[in-house]
Design a protein around this motif. Structure first.
Motif, mmCIF file in Angstrom:
data_model
loop_
_atom_site.group_PDB
_atom_site.id
_atom_site.type_symbol
_atom_site.label_atom_id
_atom_site.label_comp_id
_atom_site.label_asym_id
_atom_site.label_seq_id
_atom_site.Cartn_x
_atom_site.Cartn_y
_atom_site.Cartn_z
ATOM 1 N N ALA A 333 45.138 30.908 43.901
ATOM 2 C CA ALA A 333 44.182 32.224 43.987
ATOM 3 C C ALA A 333 45.089 33.506 44.194
ATOM 4 C CB ALA A 333 43.123 31.847 45.346
ATOM 5 N N GLY A 334 44.356 34.619 43.741
ATOM 6 C CA GLY A 334 44.883 35.935 43.665
ATOM 7 C C GLY A 334 43.953 36.693 44.212
ATOM 8 N N GLU A 335 44.359 38.103 44.922
ATOM 9 C CA GLU A 335 43.465 39.013 45.311
ATOM 10 C C GLU A 335 42.592 39.544 44.227
ATOM 11 O OE1 GLU A 335 43.400 42.853 48.443
ATOM 12 O OE2 GLU A 335 45.488 42.426 47.306
ATOM 13 N N LEU A 336 41.355 39.692 44.552
ATOM 14 C CA LEU A 336 40.490 40.099 43.466
ATOM 15 C C LEU A 336 40.629 41.620 43.424
ATOM 16 C CD1 LEU A 336 38.412 39.494 41.241
ATOM 17 C CD2 LEU A 336 36.756 39.602 43.050
ATOM 18 N N LEU A 337 40.731 42.299 42.421
ATOM 19 C CA LEU A 337 40.949 43.780 42.136
ATOM 20 C C LEU A 337 39.793 44.107 41.252
ATOM 21 C CD1 LEU A 337 44.462 44.074 41.445
ATOM 22 C CD2 LEU A 337 43.598 44.017 43.498
ATOM 23 N N LEU A 338 39.014 45.506 41.383
ATOM 24 C CA LEU A 338 37.823 45.656 40.647
ATOM 25 C C LEU A 338 38.104 47.246 40.321
ATOM 26 C CD1 LEU A 338 35.259 44.307 42.936
ATOM 27 C CD2 LEU A 338 35.732 43.425 40.479
ATOM 28 N N ARG A 339 37.649 47.444 39.219
ATOM 29 C CA ARG A 339 37.645 48.950 38.592
ATOM 30 C C ARG A 339 36.506 49.155 37.748
ATOM 31 N NH1 ARG A 339 42.734 50.653 34.839
ATOM 32 N NH2 ARG A 339 41.878 49.109 33.647
ATOM 33 N N GLY A 340 35.794 50.299 37.937
ATOM 34 C CA GLY A 340 34.561 50.572 37.133
ATOM 35 C C GLY A 340 33.892 52.057 37.744
ATOM 36 N N PRO A 341 32.935 52.350 37.232
ATOM 37 C CA PRO A 341 32.616 53.565 37.575
ATOM 38 C C PRO A 341 31.688 53.687 38.739
ATOM 39 C CG PRO A 341 31.082 52.581 35.801
ATOM 40 C CD PRO A 341 32.221 51.979 35.841
ATOM 41 N N GLY A 358 43.231 53.214 39.253
ATOM 42 C CA GLY A 358 41.947 53.113 39.599
ATOM 43 C C GLY A 358 41.349 51.792 40.089
ATOM 44 N N TRP A 359 42.219 50.823 40.382
ATOM 45 C CA TRP A 359 41.881 49.582 40.896
ATOM 46 C C TRP A 359 41.776 49.584 42.534
ATOM 47 C CZ3 TRP A 359 40.609 45.933 37.392
ATOM 48 C CH2 TRP A 359 41.162 45.832 36.272
ATOM 49 N N PHE A 360 40.652 48.971 42.885
ATOM 50 C CA PHE A 360 40.455 48.751 44.280
ATOM 51 C C PHE A 360 40.706 47.350 44.801
ATOM 52 C CE2 PHE A 360 37.307 47.265 47.303
ATOM 53 C CZ PHE A 360 37.573 47.937 48.545
ATOM 54 N N ALA A 361 41.358 47.243 45.643
ATOM 55 C CA ALA A 361 41.865 45.822 46.259
ATOM 56 C C ALA A 361 40.985 45.674 47.206
ATOM 57 C CB ALA A 361 43.218 45.930 46.865
ATOM 58 N N THR A 362 40.215 44.389 46.792
ATOM 59 C CA THR A 362 38.994 43.802 47.479
ATOM 60 C C THR A 362 39.573 43.230 49.018
ATOM 61 O OG1 THR A 362 38.741 41.734 46.531
ATOM 62 C CG2 THR A 362 37.530 43.489 45.784
ATOM 63 N N GLY A 363 40.778 42.639 48.910
ATOM 64 C CA GLY A 363 41.097 41.827 50.179
ATOM 65 C C GLY A 363 40.359 40.354 49.881
ATOM 66 N N ASP A 364 40.112 39.959 49.140
ATOM 67 C CA ASP A 364 39.314 38.723 48.815
ATOM 68 C C ASP A 364 40.226 37.948 48.056
ATOM 69 O OD1 ASP A 364 37.091 38.829 50.664
ATOM 70 O OD2 ASP A 364 36.036 40.076 49.047
ATOM 71 N N LEU A 365 40.197 36.711 48.062
ATOM 72 C CA LEU A 365 40.979 35.804 47.510
ATOM 73 C C LEU A 365 40.127 35.100 46.297
ATOM 74 C CD1 LEU A 365 43.607 34.187 49.630
ATOM 75 C CD2 LEU A 365 43.976 36.019 48.106
ATOM 76 N N ALA A 366 40.434 35.002 44.969
ATOM 77 C CA ALA A 366 39.568 34.604 44.059
ATOM 78 C C ALA A 366 40.278 33.539 43.057
ATOM 79 C CB ALA A 366 38.737 35.588 43.285
ATOM 80 N N GLN A 367 39.504 32.802 42.556
ATOM 81 C CA GLN A 367 39.997 31.920 41.341
ATOM 82 C C GLN A 367 39.196 32.034 40.309
ATOM 83 O OE1 GLN A 367 39.252 27.821 43.319
ATOM 84 N NE2 GLN A 367 41.194 27.911 44.441
ATOM 85 N N GLN A 368 39.886 32.242 39.082
ATOM 86 C CA GLN A 368 39.292 32.511 37.864
ATOM 87 C C GLN A 368 39.254 30.975 37.093
ATOM 88 O OE1 GLN A 368 40.560 35.290 35.162
ATOM 89 N NE2 GLN A 368 38.613 35.785 34.275
ATOM 90 N N ALA A 369 38.162 30.565 36.654
ATOM 91 C CA ALA A 369 37.760 29.548 35.704
ATOM 92 C C ALA A 369 38.187 29.821 34.433
ATOM 93 C CB ALA A 369 36.458 28.770 35.937
#
Length: 484
Positions: A333-341, A358-369
């Motif tokens: 897993a990796g820390e989920l990063l988000l960017r948007g308006p 512009g990336w926000f570090a959520t602190g949440d761990l996620a897996q991508q399928a």
């Protein structure tokens, strides 16, 4: 001063005389709600002396006056601070000292608490009736970059911080959320979650008003009133969280209540217990997860209705306009990063919330399928490392929650001289249910690898949570006497 973009505070006027809000057996049309916002702006400007950049606090339950106040303050370039009514008075004092609002508006239920709070803070308090006073029209100071909403985080990793949402942030989130949920004028949205938080306010309520839909606003959640509204008023959409889903599913009227009006239930939680989801799916209602944070709108990643049945446990895909990626890796897993308006630039007063790109570090761990969908597996700080193996608490909790005797559960790490950390589990059983540690362990042995199995068990009456209902794992570890 000319408004650079008055669209946000004036979106209500675009829907004419159609129904906007229903509350306590009274209905407001869009033109009536727009006019109310105009009166609120006039009162704030002329009677209270509120100016662009000033803050006004709200203390109360869900109420149309808070919606009118939000849009009214937006017209004059001011900012609304909704207070979490579940906090202790000392915590309210801390928030007001931090962002120094000039006024406090309250409903009738919270009048005494609001008056006391305003007295301690040295500011004026006003009941909702004050927003209907006569005053000349206020000047329009709406602007895209004007802060319009301050929302404090729940403080799971320290003291609370206020995310500063601009008018552009809110408008972008409304557009994204309305499009993802296919909201339109024919929809009726049932709002029962607190609108002092971005979940109750920004996932469906404001997007519904942007789309011209009708909002059924309840002062607070009760399972009886919610089931009544679902059957009687036939809303097409509603937003729930695991705690309210559980209250509905466990209610004696659940099986007999008609759910035919619902085309989907959206769920604002990164982790949804599978048994709750399956209870709705068994009734033919898709449960659509939406993932986000106080800082991200919060409408960022969503599971659409057409994928809800075959992606149980997933948060879905980034909504168009929002980017997601995985940052620092922790095993699979990796820390989920988000960017948007809809992602805020800063915390109050001027603390950056995003990195230079512009990336926000959520602190949440996620897996991508492989299909691009994301699944949240826990918080980065909650990761358990035992004997060099990375263990995500969510895996254990999902497996434990499937046992019929388990009402709530939490997995967490405890210090261990041999392995570094050991897995511990706290369990809250349903009333009248019984299950031994051995039985619960056998249940997990059929579902999890050996190194993920809890080595210590704790039976509790309830789990420690924040005022917004988020599990406090570190507090749990401290409570059992062996913090990691």
């Amino acid at each position: 001063m000319a408004a650079s973009n008055p669209v946000f505070p004036h979106i209500l006027r675009h829907h004419g005389d159609s129904q906007a809000l229903v509350f306590d057996q009274r209905t407001w049309r869009y033109d009536e709600l727009h006019a109310w916002a105009g009166r609120a702006a006039a009162v704030a400007w002329h009677a209270w002396g509120v100016r662009p950049g000033d803050r006004v606090a709200w203390l109360g339950g869900n109420h149309p006056a808070m919606i009118a106040l939000l849009f009214g303050l937006a017209r004059i370039g001011a900012t609304l601070l909704p207070l979490n009514f579940r906090l202790a008075p000392a915590e309210w004092d801390q928030l007001l000292a931090d962002c120094t609002p000039r006024h406090l508006v309250h409903d009738a239920t919270w009048s005494a608490a609001a008056q006391a709070l305003a007295g301690r803070a040295g500011i004026a308090a006003h009941g909702v009736e004050a927003l209907d006073a006569e005053a000349p029209e206020a000047p329009d100071h709406a602007a895209e970059d004007a802060p319009v909403l301050l929302v404090y985080t729940s403080g799971t990793t320290g003291g609370p911080k206020a995310a500063v949402h601009t008018q552009a942030n809110l408008l972008a989130n409304m557009r994204l959320a309305a499009a993802a949920q296919q909201l339109g004028p024919a929809d009726t949205v049932l709002t029962v979650l607190p609108v002092f938080h971005v979940g109750g306010l920004c996932i469906q309520t404001l997007p519904a008003l942007h789309a011209g839909a009708r909002v059924l606003l309840h002062a607070r959640f009760t399972p009886e009133d919610t089931l009544d509204a679902i059957e009687r008023d036939r809303p097409t959409l509603t937003l729930q969280v695991p705690a309210t889903m559980k209250a509905l599913v466990d209610h004696p009227r659940w099986a007999a209540t008609g759910l035919g009006g619902l085309r989907a239930v959206w769920a604002g939680s990164s982790l949804l217990p599978a048994p709750l989801v399956e209870a709705f799916h068994a009734r033919g209602v898709p449960v659509c997860n939406v993932y986000g944070a106080t800082e991200t709108g919060p409408f960022s990643i969503a599971l659409p209705p057409e994928r809800a049945f075959d992606h149980v446990g997933s948060c879905g895909w980034p909504v168009p306009g929002v980017e997601a990626r995985l940052g620092d890796r922790h095993g699979d897993a990796g820390e989920l990063l988000l960017r948007g308006p809809n992602v805020v630039d800063r915390y109050w007063p001027d603390i950056p919330a995003r990195d230079a790109d512009g990336w926000f570090a959520t602190g949440d761990l996620a897996q991508q399928a492989a299909d691009g969908s994301y699944t949240i597996v826990g918080r980065a700080r909650d990761l358990i490392i035992s004997g060099g193996e990375n263990i995500h608490p969510a895996e254990i909790e999902q497996a434990l929650a499937s046992h019929p005797a388990v009402a709530e559960c939490a997995a967490f790490g405890l210090a261990d001289a041999r392995w570094g950390e050991m897995v511990a589990a706290a369990v809250v059983l349903h009333a009248g249910a019984a299950a031994s540690d051995e039985e619960l362990l056998a249940h997990l042995q059929a579902r999890l690898a050996r190194f993920k199995l809890p080595r210590r068990w704790f039976r509790l009456e309830s789990l420690p949570k924040t005022a917004l209902g988020k599990l406090q794992r570190q507090a749990l570890a401290r409570a059992v006497g062996s913090p990691t």
